[in-house]
Motif scaffolding. Structure first.
Motif, PDB file in Angstrom:
ATOM      1  N   GLU A  22       0.821  -1.209   0.000  1.00 42.60           N
ATOM      2  CA  GLU A  22       0.000   0.000   0.000  1.00 42.60           C
ATOM      3  C   GLU A  22       0.862   1.271   0.000  1.00 42.60           C
ATOM      4  O   GLU A  22       0.385   2.348   0.322  1.00 42.60           O
ATOM      5  CB  GLU A  22      -0.914   0.016   1.236  1.00 42.60           C
ATOM      6  CG  GLU A  22      -1.852  -1.173   1.335  1.00 42.60           C
ATOM      7  CD  GLU A  22      -2.890  -1.200   0.226  1.00 42.60           C
ATOM      8  OE1 GLU A  22      -3.296  -0.121  -0.246  1.00 42.60           O
ATOM      9  OE2 GLU A  22      -3.280  -2.309  -0.172  1.00 42.60           O
ATOM     10  N   ALA A  23       2.123   1.131  -0.369  1.00 43.42           N
ATOM     11  CA  ALA A  23       3.066   2.250  -0.283  1.00 43.42           C
ATOM     12  C   ALA A  23       2.597   3.470  -1.065  1.00 43.42           C
ATOM     13  O   ALA A  23       2.740   4.597  -0.602  1.00 43.42           O
ATOM     14  CB  ALA A  23       4.448   1.828  -0.776  1.00 43.42           C
ATOM     15  N   THR A  24       2.027   3.247  -2.239  1.00 43.23           N
ATOM     16  CA  THR A  24       1.636   4.396  -3.051  1.00 43.23           C
ATOM     17  C   THR A  24       0.598   5.262  -2.339  1.00 43.23           C
ATOM     18  O   THR A  24       0.589   6.471  -2.509  1.00 43.23           O
ATOM     19  CB  THR A  24       1.094   3.957  -4.421  1.00 43.23           C
ATOM     20  OG1 THR A  24       0.048   3.019  -4.228  1.00 43.23           O
ATOM     21  CG2 THR A  24       2.188   3.338  -5.261  1.00 43.23           C
ATOM     22  N   GLY A  25      -0.229   4.664  -1.535  1.00 43.79           N
ATOM     23  CA  GLY A  25      -1.213   5.433  -0.790  1.00 43.79           C
ATOM     24  C   GLY A  25      -0.651   6.104   0.448  1.00 43.79           C
ATOM     25  O   GLY A  25      -1.298   6.965   1.035  1.00 43.79           O
ATOM     26  N   SER A  26       0.537   5.719   0.853  1.00 44.23           N
ATOM     27  CA  SER A  26       1.139   6.236   2.081  1.00 44.23           C
ATOM     28  C   SER A  26       2.227   7.265   1.841  1.00 44.23           C
ATOM     29  O   SER A  26       2.592   8.005   2.751  1.00 44.23           O
ATOM     30  CB  SER A  26       1.754   5.078   2.876  1.00 44.23           C
ATOM     31  OG  SER A  26       0.806   4.084   3.130  1.00 44.23           O
ATOM     32  N   VAL A  27       2.753   7.328   0.642  1.00 45.06           N
ATOM     33  CA  VAL A  27       3.912   8.167   0.360  1.00 45.06           C
ATOM     34  C   VAL A  27       3.637   9.630   0.691  1.00 45.06           C
ATOM     35  O   VAL A  27       4.454  10.287   1.343  1.00 45.06           O
ATOM     36  CB  VAL A  27       4.366   8.010  -1.106  1.00 45.06           C
ATOM     37  CG1 VAL A  27       5.424   9.032  -1.474  1.00 45.06           C
ATOM     38  CG2 VAL A  27       4.881   6.606  -1.331  1.00 45.06           C
ATOM     39  N   ALA A  28       2.508  10.154   0.264  1.00 49.59           N
ATOM     40  CA  ALA A  28       2.211  11.567   0.510  1.00 49.59           C
ATOM     41  C   ALA A  28       2.111  11.862   2.002  1.00 49.59           C
ATOM     42  O   ALA A  28       2.629  12.870   2.478  1.00 49.59           O
ATOM     43  CB  ALA A  28       0.921  11.970  -0.199  1.00 49.59           C
ATOM     44  N   ALA A  29       1.466  10.966   2.753  1.00 49.32           N
ATOM     45  CA  ALA A  29       1.304  11.183   4.196  1.00 49.32           C
ATOM     46  C   ALA A  29       2.648  11.113   4.911  1.00 49.32           C
ATOM     47  O   ALA A  29       2.931  11.932   5.789  1.00 49.32           O
ATOM     48  CB  ALA A  29       0.337  10.158   4.774  1.00 49.32           C
ATOM     49  N   VAL A  30       3.486  10.151   4.547  1.00 47.87           N
ATOM     50  CA  VAL A  30       4.807  10.043   5.167  1.00 47.87           C
ATOM     51  C   VAL A  30       5.658  11.255   4.787  1.00 47.87           C
ATOM     52  O   VAL A  30       6.342  11.838   5.630  1.00 47.87           O
ATOM     53  CB  VAL A  30       5.501   8.723   4.773  1.00 47.87           C
ATOM     54  CG1 VAL A  30       6.945   8.692   5.253  1.00 47.87           C
ATOM     55  CG2 VAL A  30       4.730   7.534   5.336  1.00 47.87           C
ATOM     56  N   GLY A  31       5.590  11.668   3.529  1.00 50.02           N
ATOM     57  CA  GLY A  31       6.330  12.844   3.087  1.00 50.02           C
ATOM     58  C   GLY A  31       5.920  14.099   3.826  1.00 50.02           C
ATOM     59  O   GLY A  31       6.761  14.896   4.239  1.00 50.02           O
ATOM     60  N   GLU A  32       4.622  14.259   4.041  1.00 53.69           N
ATOM     61  CA  GLU A  32       4.139  15.423   4.789  1.00 53.69           C
ATOM     62  C   GLU A  32       4.661  15.400   6.221  1.00 53.69           C
ATOM     63  O   GLU A  32       5.067  16.420   6.764  1.00 53.69           O
ATOM     64  CB  GLU A  32       2.617  15.462   4.790  1.00 53.69           C
ATOM     65  CG  GLU A  32       2.059  16.668   5.508  1.00 53.69           C
ATOM     66  CD  GLU A  32       0.548  16.741   5.465  1.00 53.69           C
ATOM     67  OE1 GLU A  32      -0.019  17.416   6.352  1.00 53.69           O
ATOM     68  OE2 GLU A  32      -0.059  16.142   4.574  1.00 53.69           O
ATOM     69  N   LEU A  33       4.669  14.217   6.822  1.00 56.79           N
ATOM     70  CA  LEU A  33       5.173  14.084   8.185  1.00 56.79           C
ATOM     71  C   LEU A  33       6.658  14.431   8.255  1.00 56.79           C
ATOM     72  O   LEU A  33       7.113  15.072   9.202  1.00 56.79           O
ATOM     73  CB  LEU A  33       4.921  12.662   8.682  1.00 56.79           C
ATOM     74  CG  LEU A  33       4.939  12.426  10.176  1.00 56.79           C
ATOM     75  CD1 LEU A  33       3.901  13.290  10.877  1.00 56.79           C
ATOM     76  CD2 LEU A  33       4.679  10.959  10.470  1.00 56.79           C
ATOM     77  N   LEU A  34       7.412  14.050   7.229  1.00 59.17           N
ATOM     78  CA  LEU A  34       8.839  14.373   7.196  1.00 59.17           C
ATOM     79  C   LEU A  34       9.080  15.880   7.161  1.00 59.17           C
ATOM     80  O   LEU A  34      10.096  16.362   7.653  1.00 59.17           O
ATOM     81  CB  LEU A  34       9.501  13.725   5.979  1.00 59.17           C
ATOM     82  CG  LEU A  34       9.647  12.213   6.022  1.00 59.17           C
ATOM     83  CD1 LEU A  34      10.117  11.697   4.679  1.00 59.17           C
ATOM     84  CD2 LEU A  34      10.579  11.782   7.128  1.00 59.17           C
TER      85      LEU A  34
END
Length: 91
Positions: A22-34
């Motif tokens: 499910e990485a493609t759905g999580s990338v934006a959220a993880v990037g925002e957190l970074l």
């Protein structure tokens, strides 16, 4: 990942590591957190998860943490950038 409690944010940030499909759905959220996280432990979790997801678009965000003063996220970023570059224990 927008909860007020940093422990909740860290736990939620860790979830994508368990679901790499499910990485493609999580990338934006993880990037925002970074970019937005202020608690070093949560930032370090997000950095490790970004590395585990092996998504090239997050590498610049990982590198941004290499020059920061907080040692925990800086260490996590160094470890993940090294791993992403293929410089694991063997090489």
């Amino acid at each position: 990942m927008g909860d007020e409690d940093p422990q909740v944010r860290a736990a939620v940030a860790y979830l994508p590591a368990w679901l790499p499909e499910e990485a493609t759905g999580s990338v934006a959220a993880v990037g925002e957190l970074l970019v937005t996280e202020t608690v070093s432990g949560v930032t370090a979790v997000a950095i490790v998860v970004a590395g585990l997801l092996s998504v090239g678009e997050l590498v610049p965000l990982l590198r941004d943490h290499l020059g920061r003063s907080d040692p925990l996220p800086r260490w996590a970023a160094a470890a993940e950038c090294r791993a992403y570059a293929g410089l694991g224990p063997e090489g």
